[in-house]
Write a protein that holds these residues in place. Structure first.
Motif, PDB file in Angstrom:
ATOM      1  N   ASN A 253       0.848  -1.201   0.000  1.00 55.73           N
ATOM      2  CA  ASN A 253       0.000   0.000   0.000  1.00 55.73           C
ATOM      3  C   ASN A 253       0.882   1.248   0.000  1.00 55.73           C
ATOM      4  O   ASN A 253       0.851   2.056   0.927  1.00 55.73           O
ATOM      5  N   LEU A 254       1.654   1.385  -1.072  1.00 53.78           N
ATOM      6  CA  LEU A 254       2.698   2.404  -1.115  1.00 53.78           C
ATOM      7  C   LEU A 254       2.182   3.825  -0.977  1.00 53.78           C
ATOM      8  O   LEU A 254       2.861   4.697  -0.436  1.00 53.78           O
ATOM      9  N   HIS A 255       1.001   4.083  -1.511  1.00 52.50           N
ATOM     10  CA  HIS A 255       0.544   5.480  -1.568  1.00 52.50           C
ATOM     11  C   HIS A 255      -0.495   5.817  -0.497  1.00 52.50           C
ATOM     12  O   HIS A 255      -1.116   6.871  -0.541  1.00 52.50           O
ATOM     13  N   GLU A 256      -0.672   4.926   0.467  1.00 52.26           N
ATOM     14  CA  GLU A 256      -1.514   5.255   1.606  1.00 52.26           C
ATOM     15  C   GLU A 256      -0.688   6.033   2.631  1.00 52.26           C
ATOM     16  O   GLU A 256       0.500   5.789   2.801  1.00 52.26           O
ATOM     17  N   CYS A 294      11.904   1.020  -0.251  1.00 56.86           N
ATOM     18  CA  CYS A 294      11.390   1.675  -1.457  1.00 56.86           C
ATOM     19  C   CYS A 294      12.527   2.068  -2.397  1.00 56.86           C
ATOM     20  O   CYS A 294      12.423   1.913  -3.619  1.00 56.86           O
ATOM     21  N   LEU A 295      13.613   2.547  -1.845  1.00 59.16           N
ATOM     22  CA  LEU A 295      14.744   2.951  -2.680  1.00 59.16           C
ATOM     23  C   LEU A 295      15.447   1.734  -3.287  1.00 59.16           C
ATOM     24  O   LEU A 295      15.941   1.802  -4.412  1.00 59.16           O
ATOM     25  N   ARG A 296      15.481   0.621  -2.554  1.00 55.28           N
ATOM     26  CA  ARG A 296      16.028  -0.595  -3.155  1.00 55.28           C
ATOM     27  C   ARG A 296      15.158  -1.044  -4.328  1.00 55.28           C
ATOM     28  O   ARG A 296      15.659  -1.470  -5.364  1.00 55.28           O
ATOM     29  N   ARG A 297      13.824  -0.954  -4.157  1.00 50.31           N
ATOM     30  CA  ARG A 297      12.926  -1.301  -5.263  1.00 50.31           C
ATOM     31  C   ARG A 297      13.200  -0.384  -6.444  1.00 50.31           C
ATOM     32  O   ARG A 297      13.255  -0.838  -7.595  1.00 50.31           O
ATOM     33  N   ASP A 306      12.745  -0.032 -18.626  1.00 48.28           N
ATOM     34  CA  ASP A 306      12.912   1.240 -19.317  1.00 48.28           C
ATOM     35  C   ASP A 306      11.929   2.297 -18.821  1.00 48.28           C
ATOM     36  O   ASP A 306      11.666   3.289 -19.509  1.00 48.28           O
ATOM     37  N   LEU A 307      11.367   2.098 -17.665  1.00 53.82           N
ATOM     38  CA  LEU A 307      10.448   3.082 -17.100  1.00 53.82           C
ATOM     39  C   LEU A 307      11.148   4.434 -16.941  1.00 53.82           C
ATOM     40  O   LEU A 307      12.339   4.495 -16.630  1.00 53.82           O
ATOM     41  N   SER A 308      10.388   5.491 -17.125  1.00 51.26           N
ATOM     42  CA  SER A 308      10.935   6.828 -16.883  1.00 51.26           C
ATOM     43  C   SER A 308      11.219   6.993 -15.395  1.00 51.26           C
ATOM     44  O   SER A 308      10.685   6.253 -14.556  1.00 51.26           O
ATOM     45  N   VAL A 309      12.052   7.973 -15.064  1.00 50.75           N
ATOM     46  CA  VAL A 309      12.368   8.228 -13.660  1.00 50.75           C
ATOM     47  C   VAL A 309      11.101   8.570 -12.886  1.00 50.75           C
ATOM     48  O   VAL A 309      10.905   8.131 -11.745  1.00 50.75           O
ATOM     49  N   ALA A 310      10.192   9.321 -13.507  1.00 53.44           N
ATOM     50  CA  ALA A 310       8.933   9.683 -12.849  1.00 53.44           C
ATOM     51  C   ALA A 310       8.098   8.437 -12.562  1.00 53.44           C
ATOM     52  O   ALA A 310       7.487   8.311 -11.485  1.00 53.44           O
ATOM     53  N   ALA A 311       8.080   7.487 -13.514  1.00 53.36           N
ATOM     54  CA  ALA A 311       7.312   6.258 -13.312  1.00 53.36           C
ATOM     55  C   ALA A 311       7.942   5.390 -12.235  1.00 53.36           C
ATOM     56  O   ALA A 311       7.243   4.768 -11.426  1.00 53.36           O
ATOM     57  N   VAL A 312       9.279   5.332 -12.209  1.00 53.23           N
ATOM     58  CA  VAL A 312       9.970   4.587 -11.155  1.00 53.23           C
ATOM     59  C   VAL A 312       9.650   5.198  -9.793  1.00 53.23           C
ATOM     60  O   VAL A 312       9.393   4.488  -8.820  1.00 53.23           O
ATOM     61  N   ALA A 313       9.651   6.527  -9.733  1.00 54.06           N
ATOM     62  CA  ALA A 313       9.319   7.212  -8.479  1.00 54.06           C
ATOM     63  C   ALA A 313       7.937   6.803  -7.997  1.00 54.06           C
ATOM     64  O   ALA A 313       7.733   6.468  -6.823  1.00 54.06           O
ATOM     65  N   LEU A 314       6.965   6.812  -8.923  1.00 53.53           N
ATOM     66  CA  LEU A 314       5.585   6.481  -8.556  1.00 53.53           C
ATOM     67  C   LEU A 314       5.479   5.040  -8.071  1.00 53.53           C
ATOM     68  O   LEU A 314       4.808   4.760  -7.071  1.00 53.53           O
ATOM     69  N   SER A 320       6.214  12.657  -5.895  1.00 56.33           N
ATOM     70  CA  SER A 320       6.984  13.770  -6.462  1.00 56.33           C
ATOM     71  C   SER A 320       8.317  13.266  -6.995  1.00 56.33           C
ATOM     72  O   SER A 320       9.158  12.786  -6.217  1.00 56.33           O
ATOM     73  N   PRO A 321       8.570  13.362  -8.305  1.00 56.21           N
ATOM     74  CA  PRO A 321       9.858  12.936  -8.859  1.00 56.21           C
ATOM     75  C   PRO A 321      11.044  13.679  -8.244  1.00 56.21           C
ATOM     76  O   PRO A 321      12.112  13.102  -8.055  1.00 56.21           O
TER      77      PRO A 321
END
Length: 353
Positions: A253-256, A294-297, A306-314, A320-321
């Protein structure tokens, strides 16, 4: 349905290696991994999805990388002599570990298991439908001498095997790896060097891992066991079980917007009891531990997709990227783009699904 296999080192390490090859061949088809000494077993469609990659290193040390999901529960019974040596690190996922002389545990993300220097028997259970990614380093105990360099294996005996019995058992059942050790294992899992240099790089990482374990264990062996803070009762088994659910709960539940109070309510504990209990088990606060996970993930996503940095952040729990990039650089010493450029050559990554 349960698939069951057995492994024994009663007839020597070479025979155990044959048993492992037979086991892998029973669940997967073998292909050349593109590097000297590497074999890749792709799971058969009826068994599951994913692969097992096996590297044969210096003096017969075996490095195995797992990235797989079984359709059915798989049980692996083992009966190993004192000559067998193994480290296993879980990148993510989980499995159940049961050893007759030590106990049982759920072995999960960022946990490291260090085998005893004695005969042991028990079983591993890999649940159906659960993706598991991990690293195993195995050998005859005598073969590890070359990886300790000038220190010699005496350093291992004094530090790891010199731990109090309770602490040593805990290291067998799985302990959280510190960030530097986790990063070294991640490097093994994501190595993309050309085949000509890969074995040398992998061997150097094994040496680094052993050095870090010896250093950490030496400190632990010379320290008194952790004490329960004054005025607190020792944790009950049910409390430990509840607390161990927190890392997985947070990752699911990453975004809770979790707080210590909301987690305590969900687990039926007081916030103070939960906070102190988590620190005793993991050596860190709940949200510091979660941030590192989360940072290890994120580091794995940067290398493997090949996900964008913004997508990896999400996907790593950051809305917030810019906050993600700041936290990533503070943790790894590089920006996400620098980390990706240094770990994976162009065209080597698979698109995320």
């Amino acid at each position: 349905m349960t698939r069951r296999f057995s492994l024994s080192s009663a007839h020597g390490y070479a025979d155990l290696g044959r048993q492992y090859r037979d086991f892998y061949a029973a669940i997967g088809s073998c292909r050349d991994g593109g590097a000297a000494g590497a074999r890749v077993y792709d799971l058969r469609p009826e068994a599951g999805v994913g692969s097992i990659t096996v590297h044969e290193l210096l003096h017969g040390v075996t490095l195995t990388l797992y990235d797989l999901t079984f359709h059915d529960e798989l049980v692996l019974d083992f009966d190993l002599t004192s000559d067998y040596f193994e480290l296993e690190y879980c990148v993510d996922g989980l499995m159940h570990l049961e050893e007759r002389g030590t106990g049982t545990a759920v072995f999960g993300a960022n946990e490291l298991s260090i085998s005893h220097s004695r005969a042991c028997s028990g079983r591993l259970v890999r649940p159906a439908g659960q993706r598991y990614r991990g690293v195993s380093i195995a050998a005859r105990r005598a073969a590890t001498t070359a990886f300790f360099g000038s220190l010699g294996t005496a350093a291992w005996e004094e530090s790891v095997e010199g731990m109090p019995a309770e602490l040593r058992d805990a290291h067998y059942l799985g302990r959280q790896a510190p960030p530097e050790l986790a990063a070294a294992f991640a490097d093994l899992f994501t190595c993309v060097l050309p085949a000509r240099f890969r074995a040398l790089y992998l061997e150097s990482k094994v040496m680094e891992i052993l050095a870090r374990i010896v250093a950490d264990a030496g400190t632990a062996a010379g320290s008194p066991p952790p004490r329960v803070p004054a005025g607190q009762a020792p944790m009950a088994a049910y409390e430990i079980e509840r607390i161990r659910r927190i890392p997985e709960l947070l990752m699911e539940n990453l975004h809770e917007q979790h707080t210590g109070e909301s987690l305590a309510r969900a687990l039926g504990m007081t916030p103070k009891r939960l906070s102190h209990g988590f620190k005793q088990l993991y050596g860190d606060t709940i949200f510091s531990h979660h941030r590192n996970a989360c940072l290890r993930r994120a580091s794995m996503l940067l290398v493997e997709t090949d996900l964008s940095v913004a997508a990896v952040a999400l996907r790593s729990g950051y809305s917030s990227p810019s906050n993600f990039c700041f936290a990533f650089k503070r943790h790894f010493g590089q920006t996400p783009r620098q980390y990706r450029a240094g770990r994976a050559p162009a065209g080597a990554r698979e698109a995320a699904v």
